[in-house]
Design a protein around this motif. Structure first.
Motif, PDB file in Angstrom:
ATOM      1  N   GLU A   2       6.988 -41.945 -15.278  1.00  0.00           N
ATOM      2  CA  GLU A   2       6.816 -40.496 -15.454  1.00  0.00           C
ATOM      3  C   GLU A   2       8.126 -39.761 -15.209  1.00  0.00           C
ATOM      4  O   GLU A   2       8.467 -38.819 -15.925  1.00  0.00           O
ATOM      5  CB  GLU A   2       5.734 -39.970 -14.504  1.00  0.00           C
ATOM      6  CG  GLU A   2       4.312 -40.192 -14.984  1.00  0.00           C
ATOM      7  CD  GLU A   2       3.923 -39.250 -16.123  1.00  0.00           C
ATOM      8  OE1 GLU A   2       4.668 -38.289 -16.392  1.00  0.00           O
ATOM      9  OE2 GLU A   2       2.871 -39.486 -16.743  1.00  0.00           O
ATOM     10  N   LYS A   9      11.673 -28.841 -10.404  1.00  0.00           N
ATOM     11  CA  LYS A   9      12.435 -29.330 -11.548  1.00  0.00           C
ATOM     12  C   LYS A   9      13.783 -29.872 -11.101  1.00  0.00           C
ATOM     13  O   LYS A   9      14.589 -29.153 -10.504  1.00  0.00           O
ATOM     14  CB  LYS A   9      12.653 -28.202 -12.553  1.00  0.00           C
ATOM     15  CG  LYS A   9      13.380 -28.660 -13.810  1.00  0.00           C
ATOM     16  CD  LYS A   9      13.637 -27.503 -14.759  1.00  0.00           C
ATOM     17  CE  LYS A   9      14.424 -27.965 -15.979  1.00  0.00           C
ATOM     18  NZ  LYS A   9      14.774 -26.845 -16.878  1.00  0.00           N
ATOM     19  N   LYS A  57      10.365 -40.277 -18.189  1.00  0.00           N
ATOM     20  CA  LYS A  57       9.940 -39.383 -19.280  1.00  0.00           C
ATOM     21  C   LYS A  57      10.452 -37.963 -19.046  1.00  0.00           C
ATOM     22  O   LYS A  57      10.997 -37.324 -19.959  1.00  0.00           O
ATOM     23  CB  LYS A  57       8.417 -39.376 -19.372  1.00  0.00           C
ATOM     24  CG  LYS A  57       7.865 -38.386 -20.379  1.00  0.00           C
ATOM     25  CD  LYS A  57       6.343 -38.253 -20.257  1.00  0.00           C
ATOM     26  CE  LYS A  57       5.806 -37.159 -21.164  1.00  0.00           C
ATOM     27  NZ  LYS A  57       4.361 -36.933 -20.960  1.00  0.00           N
ATOM     28  N   GLU A  58      10.295 -37.477 -17.819  1.00  0.00           N
ATOM     29  CA  GLU A  58      10.718 -36.120 -17.477  1.00  0.00           C
ATOM     30  C   GLU A  58      12.219 -35.933 -17.715  1.00  0.00           C
ATOM     31  O   GLU A  58      12.653 -34.942 -18.309  1.00  0.00           O
ATOM     32  CB  GLU A  58      10.371 -35.850 -16.011  1.00  0.00           C
ATOM     33  CG  GLU A  58      10.748 -34.478 -15.507  1.00  0.00           C
ATOM     34  CD  GLU A  58      10.416 -34.322 -14.030  1.00  0.00           C
ATOM     35  OE1 GLU A  58       9.632 -33.417 -13.701  1.00  0.00           O
ATOM     36  OE2 GLU A  58      10.953 -35.110 -13.206  1.00  0.00           O
ATOM     37  N   ARG A  59      13.015 -36.898 -17.295  1.00  0.00           N
ATOM     38  CA  ARG A  59      14.469 -36.791 -17.444  1.00  0.00           C
ATOM     39  C   ARG A  59      14.897 -36.932 -18.898  1.00  0.00           C
ATOM     40  O   ARG A  59      15.890 -36.330 -19.314  1.00  0.00           O
ATOM     41  CB  ARG A  59      15.151 -37.817 -16.529  1.00  0.00           C
ATOM     42  CG  ARG A  59      15.134 -37.367 -15.068  1.00  0.00           C
ATOM     43  CD  ARG A  59      15.185 -38.512 -14.081  1.00  0.00           C
ATOM     44  NE  ARG A  59      15.294 -38.024 -12.704  1.00  0.00           N
ATOM     45  CZ  ARG A  59      14.286 -37.520 -11.995  1.00  0.00           C
ATOM     46  NH1 ARG A  59      13.065 -37.444 -12.550  1.00  0.00           N
ATOM     47  NH2 ARG A  59      14.466 -37.102 -10.759  1.00  0.00           N
ATOM     48  N   ILE A  60      14.175 -37.723 -19.667  1.00  0.00           N
ATOM     49  CA  ILE A  60      14.454 -37.818 -21.096  1.00  0.00           C
ATOM     50  C   ILE A  60      14.161 -36.487 -21.780  1.00  0.00           C
ATOM     51  O   ILE A  60      14.929 -36.019 -22.631  1.00  0.00           O
ATOM     52  CB  ILE A  60      13.639 -38.963 -21.734  1.00  0.00           C
ATOM     53  CG1 ILE A  60      14.229 -40.319 -21.317  1.00  0.00           C
ATOM     54  CG2 ILE A  60      13.611 -38.844 -23.250  1.00  0.00           C
ATOM     55  CD1 ILE A  60      13.410 -41.508 -21.762  1.00  0.00           C
ATOM     56  N   GLU A  61      13.063 -35.860 -21.378  1.00  0.00           N
ATOM     57  CA  GLU A  61      12.720 -34.551 -21.954  1.00  0.00           C
ATOM     58  C   GLU A  61      13.784 -33.516 -21.609  1.00  0.00           C
ATOM     59  O   GLU A  61      14.236 -32.763 -22.473  1.00  0.00           O
ATOM     60  CB  GLU A  61      11.357 -34.098 -21.425  1.00  0.00           C
ATOM     61  CG  GLU A  61      10.181 -34.841 -22.023  1.00  0.00           C
ATOM     62  CD  GLU A  61       8.861 -34.407 -21.418  1.00  0.00           C
ATOM     63  OE1 GLU A  61       7.852 -34.391 -22.151  1.00  0.00           O
ATOM     64  OE2 GLU A  61       8.817 -34.100 -20.213  1.00  0.00           O
ATOM     65  N   PHE A  62      14.176 -33.447 -20.331  1.00  0.00           N
ATOM     66  CA  PHE A  62      15.155 -32.453 -19.895  1.00  0.00           C
ATOM     67  C   PHE A  62      16.493 -32.638 -20.609  1.00  0.00           C
ATOM     68  O   PHE A  62      17.143 -31.674 -21.002  1.00  0.00           O
ATOM     69  CB  PHE A  62      15.384 -32.537 -18.378  1.00  0.00           C
ATOM     70  CG  PHE A  62      14.214 -32.099 -17.544  1.00  0.00           C
ATOM     71  CD1 PHE A  62      13.232 -31.265 -18.060  1.00  0.00           C
ATOM     72  CD2 PHE A  62      14.094 -32.517 -16.230  1.00  0.00           C
ATOM     73  CE1 PHE A  62      12.159 -30.857 -17.289  1.00  0.00           C
ATOM     74  CE2 PHE A  62      13.028 -32.111 -15.447  1.00  0.00           C
ATOM     75  CZ  PHE A  62      12.052 -31.283 -15.976  1.00  0.00           C
ATOM     76  N   SER A  63      16.917 -33.895 -20.746  1.00  0.00           N
ATOM     77  CA  SER A  63      18.250 -34.167 -21.301  1.00  0.00           C
ATOM     78  C   SER A  63      18.254 -34.287 -22.819  1.00  0.00           C
ATOM     79  O   SER A  63      19.317 -34.358 -23.431  1.00  0.00           O
ATOM     80  CB  SER A  63      18.813 -35.461 -20.700  1.00  0.00           C
ATOM     81  OG  SER A  63      18.052 -36.582 -21.121  1.00  0.00           O
ATOM     82  N   GLU A  64      17.062 -34.345 -23.425  1.00  0.00           N
ATOM     83  CA  GLU A  64      16.919 -34.486 -24.880  1.00  0.00           C
ATOM     84  C   GLU A  64      17.624 -35.750 -25.381  1.00  0.00           C
ATOM     85  O   GLU A  64      18.343 -35.746 -26.377  1.00  0.00           O
ATOM     86  CB  GLU A  64      17.448 -33.239 -25.596  1.00  0.00           C
ATOM     87  CG  GLU A  64      16.695 -31.969 -25.194  1.00  0.00           C
ATOM     88  CD  GLU A  64      17.299 -30.704 -25.806  1.00  0.00           C
ATOM     89  OE1 GLU A  64      18.213 -30.817 -26.640  1.00  0.00           O
ATOM     90  OE2 GLU A  64      16.844 -29.608 -25.430  1.00  0.00           O
ATOM     91  N   LEU A  73       9.268 -39.582 -27.793  1.00  0.00           N
ATOM     92  CA  LEU A  73      10.351 -38.784 -27.221  1.00  0.00           C
ATOM     93  C   LEU A  73      11.730 -39.249 -27.669  1.00  0.00           C
ATOM     94  O   LEU A  73      12.655 -38.450 -27.747  1.00  0.00           O
ATOM     95  CB  LEU A  73      10.285 -38.833 -25.689  1.00  0.00           C
ATOM     96  CG  LEU A  73       9.381 -37.804 -25.000  1.00  0.00           C
ATOM     97  CD1 LEU A  73       9.418 -38.009 -23.497  1.00  0.00           C
ATOM     98  CD2 LEU A  73       9.782 -36.390 -25.353  1.00  0.00           C
ATOM     99  N   ILE A 110       5.970 -42.682 -22.913  1.00  0.00           N
ATOM    100  CA  ILE A 110       7.137 -42.203 -23.654  1.00  0.00           C
ATOM    101  C   ILE A 110       6.800 -41.535 -24.968  1.00  0.00           C
ATOM    102  O   ILE A 110       7.504 -40.630 -25.432  1.00  0.00           O
ATOM    103  CB  ILE A 110       8.147 -43.369 -23.875  1.00  0.00           C
ATOM    104  CG1 ILE A 110       9.560 -42.831 -24.114  1.00  0.00           C
ATOM    105  CG2 ILE A 110       7.719 -44.255 -25.028  1.00  0.00           C
ATOM    106  CD1 ILE A 110      10.226 -42.335 -22.887  1.00  0.00           C
TER     107      ILE A 110
END
Length: 657
Positions: free
Chosen positions: A177, A274, A180-187, A217, A214
């Motif tokens: 999780e 965050k 996933k969160e860090r992938i979303e934030f960093s695009e 993403l 995932i």
């Protein structure tokens, strides 16, 4: 001096009276830096001093301006200069005839050994860099890396640096999780991960766990094969690392990067739920880590075997496992496992096996070794050690002395280093060939660094406790928070004006100019050197369906420095029990990682809040540690504290707290 017949405990107690520990004369005579005038020279011309350190690197284009501080707090270092980090860590050493030098003695947790030379790294980095370009990665794209302590993690980071991609490494102990969160934030466009990661004889199904969360993403997932555990592979999206390397071209010229081009993002906990995306750039960061690695650890690349026993997922690993050591052409140890597997002497076996001369680790690990007993290091020949270091949190004097005497044999200077993810490199320590060490003190700001301890008004407080600040820019400093410039300014620079960096730690400075770090001033908990925001853990706890509200604090802990204590209010008339304690701890483990699980959960009918609804964590810290409560008149319901004191007494009486 120890008296014959004294126990180790008695010897350490006697040593507590010794306030200063000078470096041995033979160490000082041969030190990389032994002249104290370096402090004065750096102070007289700090820009010139940093330019001198930058000259140690290979530049494609020389800079025009050392420092542009015209728009604080947005610093620019070595303006107009161009260089490539991967070239500086690999190509120049190979070109100088040092390709056969071992870059890493890698040791797997089951005893596997692999020596990776600079030429080996150079070959694999070029091939992976081409493979990343083949799957569509371009300069400026973000690549997420979620790998254990295996050689491929260094290859992945350097391959990104070679082509100008920005890497975002996620600590292997974080949950899927959190990835996933860090992938979303960093695009991030690409994720490099592993089929399975080993820990203490067990293998975690990393790829399967990531697949569960995932979705779509990322465009591409590259999977390093470690476990042969039939990890699911999605056609078109997922690729085996070894197959990509086999298919890739051999040569990939390093991309000349502007000194201010981003090198990496690393997410760290803040005072909100965050995480903050710390952004480090190229020229200043590499200058800072190469210089500090060389100077602080008294590095002699032709002689030393250096071991930073941290994880690449934290900034310590970025700066002092990958970039600093490789830029300096060092030989390092990289260890995959835990410090107590397969037995509690594994670290000392590794020191003996590879003749480690420099060891850098966390006070938490030292305290654990103390608890296990001196019998474990005493099984091994540690005479190769000549310098010891600590990182991650303040070290208490007793642990410092145990480290110095039992591990260093009383002959190794100890460098207790203070710095942060945000600072990029070590800021405060004792230069080992110049300064005496004081157990428990971080030491003095390094040459080129200026620090102060101030009060609420920004005034120097002398030897009193106050806010630790950094009062001028330094090359390895973060440039901003990724896509959050306003948060960057507000978090670090608003309190004392935009030219003074608010560290977030309380400290005091003694009459000799040595700094003593007291602890965090914001809502951040430091567990075994890992910083976690209280809000982040609270959010994970409240996500449990039976929890209405939670407040998290850091409580002093002899093993981990701080441990997480959670005050939890349940929904409706529900009552807490041991089963629910376990469920909440696992909820936190699933959303953040096992290391974030609360050590102690206290059921609370209500939490102490001000009339505006703010939770008074200061009072919770006081009550958890048995201190006398401060002012409670601002609370909406002062009786809450009396109820909580009763709950804690109950738990303590039951022995369950």
């Amino acid at each position: 001096m120890a008296t014959e017949g004294q126990t180790l405990e008695q010897q350490l107690d006697e040593l507590l009276d010794q306030e200063r520990f000078p470096p041995p004369e033979d160490f000082k005579a041969n030190a990389v830096i032994s002249d104290a005038s370096i402090y004065e020279r750096a102070e007289a011309d700090f820009e010139g001093f940093w330019a001198e350190q930058a000259e140690m690197l290979d530049w494609d284009t020389k800079w025009d301006t050392v420092l542009d501080w015209s728009n604080p707090p947005f610093a620019k270092w070595f303006v107009g200069g161009k260089l490539n980090v991967s070239h500086n860590c690999l190509d120049r050493h190979v070109a100088a005839g040092r390709g056969d030098r071992v870059a890493y003695h890698w040791r797997g947790e089951e005893g596997e050994e692999l020596d990776i030379t600079y030429a080996d790294l150079h070959r694999d980095v070029q091939k992976l860099a081409n493979a990343l370009k083949d799957v569509g990665v371009a300069k400026g794209d973000v690549v997420a890396i979620y790998l254990p302590m295996v050689p491929e993690v260094a290859v992945a980071m350097l391959a990104c640096a070679r082509i100008g991609a920005i890497h975002n490494v996620v600590f292997g102990g974080f949950s899927a999780e959190s990835v996933k969160e860090r992938i979303e934030f960093s695009e991030a466009k690409v994720l490099i991960t592993v089929d399975g990661a080993r820990r203490k004889g067990k293998t975690a199904p990393i790829k399967s766990n990531v697949d569960e969360v995932i979705g779509d993403l990322v465009d591409t997932i590259v999977v390093v094969r470690r476990a042969d555990n039939d990890a699911p592979m999605k056609q078109g999206r997922d690729h085996w690392y070894h197959e990509l390397l086999e298919a890739a071209a051999d040569e990939c010229p390093p991309e000349p990067m502007d000194a201010e081009d981003p090198l990496y993002i690393l997410y760290t906990s803040g005072s909100t739920a965050k995480p903050k995306g710390i952004l480090h750039t190229t020229g200043g960061y590499l200058t800072g880590v190469a210089y500090t690695h060389r100077a602080v650890f008294d590095l002699k690349p032709d002689e030393d075997v250096y071991w930073c026993a941290a994880d690449v997922g934290w900034v310590t690993g970025h700066s002092y496992i990958i970039y600093g050591p490789l830029a300096n052409g060092a030989t390092s140890v990289m260890y995959e496992g835990a410090p107590d597997y397969p037995d509690k002497d594994i670290w000392w076996e590794i020191v003996e096996r590879y003749k480690v001369s420099i060891l850098y680790c966390a006070p938490t690990a030292i305290r654990a070794c103390m608890k296990w007993g001196a019998e474990y290091p005493e099984r091994h020949d540690l005479s190769s050690l000549r310098l010891l270091g600590t990182v991650g949190e303040p070290i208490n004097p007793k642990a410092w002395l145990w480290y110095w005497k039992v591990i260093g044999g009383g002959n190794c200077p100890i460098v207790d280093t203070w710095w942060q993810t945000e600072t990029g490199a070590i800021m405060i320590t004792t230069l080992p060939g110049v300064l005496e060490a004081k157990p428990g003190s971080a030491g003095r700001p390094l040459p080129g660094i200026d620090a102060a301890v101030v009060n609420e008004q920004g005034e120097d407080v002398g030897t009193e406790q106050g806010y630790l600040t950094l009062t001028r820019p330094w090359p390895a400093m973060l440039r901003t928070l990724f896509k959050e410039d306003d948060r960057f300014v507000e978090t670090y620079w608003d309190k004392f004006g935009r030219e003074t960096y608010l560290v977030g730690d309380a400290a005091r400075r003694d009459e000799d100019g040595y700094f003593w770090i007291i602890g965090r001033i914001d809502d951040v908990v430091n567990v075994s050197g890992h910083r976690l925001s209280t809000a982040e853990v609270e959010s994970a706890i409240v996500s449990h369906p039976k929890v209405a509200e939670a407040a998290v604090i850091g409580q002093t802990d002899e093993d981990t420095g701080q441990a997480i204590t959670a005050f939890v209010t349940l929904e409706g008339s529900l009552e807490g029990d041991d089963e629910l304690v376990g469920a909440i701890r696992e909820q936190v483990a699933g959303r953040i990682g096992k290391f974030a699980r609360p050590k102690r959960i206290i059921w609370a009918d209500d939490l102490p809040k001000t009339r505006s609804g703010k939770i008074m964590r200061r009072l919770l810290r006081d009550i958890a540690e048995g201190r006398e409560l401060g002012d409670v008149t601002t609370l909406r319901d002062p009786d809450v504290m009396e109820q909580l004191e009763g709950k804690i007494r109950e738990r303590d009486a039951e022995g369950t707290g």
